[in-house]
Motif scaffolding. Sequence first.
Motif, PDB file in Angstrom:
ATOM      1  N   ASN A 331       0.932  -1.176   0.013  1.00  0.00           N
ATOM      2  CA  ASN A 331      -0.043  -0.063  -0.121  1.00  0.00           C
ATOM      3  C   ASN A 331       0.996   1.396   0.010  1.00  0.00           C
ATOM      4  O   ASN A 331       2.041   1.165   0.409  1.00  0.00           O
ATOM      5  N   LYS A 332       0.359   2.446  -0.540  1.00  0.00           N
ATOM      6  CA  LYS A 332       0.970   3.565  -0.488  1.00  0.00           C
ATOM      7  C   LYS A 332      -0.176   4.728  -0.019  1.00  0.00           C
ATOM      8  O   LYS A 332      -1.268   4.647  -0.286  1.00  0.00           O
ATOM      9  N   LEU A 333       0.501   5.629   0.712  1.00  0.00           N
ATOM     10  CA  LEU A 333      -0.510   6.739   1.313  1.00  0.00           C
ATOM     11  C   LEU A 333       0.083   8.032   0.721  1.00  0.00           C
ATOM     12  O   LEU A 333       1.292   8.074   1.009  1.00  0.00           O
ATOM     13  N   ILE A 379      -4.123  -4.970  -3.868  1.00  0.00           N
ATOM     14  CA  ILE A 379      -5.004  -6.153  -2.966  1.00  0.00           C
ATOM     15  C   ILE A 379      -4.344  -7.452  -3.144  1.00  0.00           C
ATOM     16  O   ILE A 379      -4.087  -8.237  -2.233  1.00  0.00           O
ATOM     17  N   ASN A 380      -4.183  -7.743  -4.606  1.00  0.00           N
ATOM     18  CA  ASN A 380      -3.210  -9.044  -4.709  1.00  0.00           C
ATOM     19  C   ASN A 380      -2.506  -9.130  -6.062  1.00  0.00           C
ATOM     20  O   ASN A 380      -2.650  -7.651  -6.732  1.00  0.00           O
ATOM     21  N   ASN A 381      -2.081  -9.652  -6.601  1.00  0.00           N
ATOM     22  CA  ASN A 381      -1.175  -9.637  -7.682  1.00  0.00           C
ATOM     23  C   ASN A 381      -2.175  -9.187  -9.180  1.00  0.00           C
ATOM     24  O   ASN A 381      -1.612  -8.690 -10.134  1.00  0.00           O
ATOM     25  N   ILE A 383      -5.211  -7.223  -8.586  1.00  0.00           N
ATOM     26  CA  ILE A 383      -6.078  -6.282  -8.124  1.00  0.00           C
ATOM     27  C   ILE A 383      -5.515  -4.948  -7.815  1.00  0.00           C
ATOM     28  O   ILE A 383      -4.880  -5.235  -6.693  1.00  0.00           O
ATOM     29  N   PHE A 384      -5.717  -3.834  -8.238  1.00  0.00           N
ATOM     30  CA  PHE A 384      -5.119  -2.448  -7.741  1.00  0.00           C
ATOM     31  C   PHE A 384      -6.192  -1.591  -7.458  1.00  0.00           C
ATOM     32  O   PHE A 384      -7.052  -1.382  -8.216  1.00  0.00           O
ATOM     33  N   PHE A 385      -6.173  -0.907  -6.350  1.00  0.00           N
ATOM     34  CA  PHE A 385      -7.048   0.174  -6.069  1.00  0.00           C
ATOM     35  C   PHE A 385      -6.579   1.363  -5.734  1.00  0.00           C
ATOM     36  O   PHE A 385      -5.609   1.324  -5.084  1.00  0.00           O
ATOM     37  N   VAL A 386      -7.404   2.398  -6.288  1.00  0.00           N
ATOM     38  CA  VAL A 386      -6.665   3.713  -5.761  1.00  0.00           C
ATOM     39  C   VAL A 386      -8.168   4.560  -5.264  1.00  0.00           C
ATOM     40  O   VAL A 386      -9.275   4.329  -5.860  1.00  0.00           O
ATOM     41  N   ALA A 387      -7.874   5.262  -4.289  1.00  0.00           N
ATOM     42  CA  ALA A 387      -9.000   6.184  -4.070  1.00  0.00           C
ATOM     43  C   ALA A 387      -8.284   7.423  -3.051  1.00  0.00           C
ATOM     44  O   ALA A 387      -7.466   7.387  -2.766  1.00  0.00           O
ATOM     45  N   GLY A 388      -8.875   8.629  -3.641  1.00  0.00           N
ATOM     46  CA  GLY A 388      -8.449   9.942  -3.190  1.00  0.00           C
ATOM     47  C   GLY A 388      -9.436  10.929  -2.591  1.00  0.00           C
ATOM     48  O   GLY A 388     -10.760  10.912  -3.306  1.00  0.00           O
ATOM     49  N   VAL A 413      -8.308  -1.437 -10.809  1.00  0.00           N
ATOM     50  CA  VAL A 413      -7.780  -2.302 -11.964  1.00  0.00           C
ATOM     51  C   VAL A 413      -7.855  -3.559 -11.720  1.00  0.00           C
ATOM     52  O   VAL A 413      -7.331  -4.017 -10.735  1.00  0.00           O
ATOM     53  N   HIS A 414      -8.376  -4.471 -12.504  1.00  0.00           N
ATOM     54  CA  HIS A 414      -8.310  -6.055 -12.368  1.00  0.00           C
ATOM     55  C   HIS A 414      -7.679  -6.590 -13.475  1.00  0.00           C
ATOM     56  O   HIS A 414      -8.189  -6.437 -14.540  1.00  0.00           O
TER      57      HIS A 414
END
Lengths: 626, 155
Positions: A331-333, A379-381, A383-388, A413-414
């Motif tokens: 994760n990144k913040l 989330i795993n290899n 699924i990628f999730f971004v929220a802002g 992104v899946h």
Amino acid sequence: MRKIFKFILLSGILFNCFADESISALLEKYEQVGRLEYKTVQEGEGHVILFSKEDLERMQAYTLKDVLKTIKFYHVYTDRYGRYLFNYSLLFFENATTIRLFINDHEVSTVSTRTPFSIWDNIPLDNIDHIEIYLGESAIKFGNEYASVLIKLYTKDPTKENVVYTRISKDFKKGYGFSIYDAREIKNNLSYMFMFNLSEFDRKDYGNLSRDSNIRYAYFQLNYKSINLESGYMNKNYDAFIGSALDNSLDYGKVKSFHKYISINSYLLDDKSLKLTFSFDDIKFDTHERDNTGVLSCIPQPGFIFKDAKVISKEYSSNVFIQKEYSFKNNKLFISGIYKKRGYKFTKEGNLIDLTPFFLKGRAEEDYISLLAQGESKINNKIFFVAGIRYDSYQRKEPYDDIKGFMIKAELVHKLPRNIYYKIFGGSFFVPTAFIEVASNPEIKIQKNKLITFELEKKYKKGDIILAVGKMFITNGIYFDPVALKFQNLNEDLSFTFYSIYSKLKISKTGKILLDIFKIDPNKDLLPFSSKEGAGFHIFERFGKIDTYLGIIYREGYRFWDLDIDDGIDLTVAVKYRINEKLSLGIRGENLLNKSLEIPYIVGLSQIKKYPSLDRNIYISLVSSF
Amino acid sequence: MNKYIAIIFLFLCSIFNLHIKAETLRSKQEIIIEVKILEKISVDITKKKPAKVFVIGYDKNYIKKYAKKLIVVDDCNKADIIIAKEEKDIIFSSCKKKIPGIALRYSLLKENKNFIGALFWYKGRPNLVFVSFRLKQFQIKLPKSYSKYIEEQIW
């Protein structure tokens, strides 16, 4: 999505490094990972269109307009003052207040009209490494305000240049361009770049209407360890074309303008997670228009009639931007804060009567504060999730009202089997009013947008294909009313669905084809101002020492009140012969069919005229580096 | 007022930057591959595994961390090859034996005849160059895969 590709690519590169590889393979990989775009592209910020250094070289795209005209959903046109503007195809704004332009980390934009294009439309690209264009409002973490499109120009890395570069260009009219830059690493951790450009743009005259312009541009960059100092100066003088004349023949119209800025930024920690930027902008417009039938005013117009109008606008902006990134395993913040203090002052000369209630009285200031938090999670290899979420506050002095609001966005992104990816994006945004909009119409309200998009991508060995569909909902849509000559809110909510197909196909080791098709389908024909369909076809190929590019841009015709605008086809061909490592000779033809999209202008009180957005022209360029 | 803010900012940045490590702005991947190239060149020149390298103006830790076939030495007399990013002629002259060098800046190749080749960036692309007469001086024969990087003269 490309973040995952990048991860896979880099993993592959690093893994292969430990095998006993040939020196040429290692050098090839060294070049790949050393490319600037690997460090700068932010996939979580929306749909990115990338123009690499090779693309720009082969297109012989020496000014920003040469690149922007190829962007799907958008079109480049010339405004009443003869300046190139860039805007969404569906809409015809007199101003482009929601397009943000950055040179590295610094935004260049006017204060009163909040547009970069009145000065920077023809910024030379000789020292630009690559261009990233973020479509679709989702770019919020670059230190930018609301952006329907965000354009980032990244300068070449001086440590990787070590060259003196010159270009001399001449067109088939009276225009020319000269660029020189020197960029090099002087010693360890100390590098610089200096660039200078002088250009004359000679465009076709229509009667006594001229849109010729000239620019003088200088840019300086100094890097010491992790401190970066940059400064830019753009001086642009141009003929005011139609300007604010009440008839179709401005007797005299000249605009002199400049924008200079200085920006200093520094990473304050070893891991580059904390960055602080300070910058200052100084902008000036000196506009003089004269017409026997009357001039509405200068620097666009709330309508009052003068025959000789000379207005000087001085603008400034002081900016501080701090950003911090926290990295965890998956994760990144990212958090950031922006503070800008900026304002403008208009002064008038001659016999202008101060009839305008507050526009020409001309002084305004605002304090802009923005706070952002954005999380990125793998989330795993697959699924990628971004929220802002971002909070923006504009505190303005009387008679302008304060503006406050939140923007939120989320993206998923899946990765599916067989190299198929899909991306879902949703966001809610508000469009702050620019000073010019409030000045022309004190009753104007903030525009609110909601956006949902879905993208499906299939990646092949030789390229990829992307299908995208989205829907935009607009409340209080702001547009320029060319009859009332002021900015207005739409009385009804507007929504439109947009579709696009994009495909990239590698046709050889050195060649590729790009194809894009788009369509915009509004729920109501409230704004018959521009094309709703368009397409682009681009082919790049190298034959020995010859680089070639061919581009066709199509924009559908439309009806503007009772005036038919024909379909626009812009054919651009560029051929470059590399004489040796240090010298090349290129020829580039633009709008060769002379059928570029025409743009309607309301002149006088009810007359509509149309003029081509681009001229047909041929440029010859000699480029050397030593 | 803005000038004062800028001066304070520069002052703060300078203080903070005193402890920032060199070359932090390059990516890790770039550094790893760069070291792998230097490792391969060094081994192919010296025909030794591991080869002993003496480093001038380049971060030794990169080589220690990412090159398995190189050993960093602190005395140039013990080295098989020199890798240099800075001009320090005194170091070459202080070496009792003549040691071939790889330059990480092209200007060094021109300035010092101990450099037989250079790995450097030019116009945004990495370049590898070996000078044939310098290779002969050091009696170095490179594998055939290097033939396209060997040039007769220095620009």
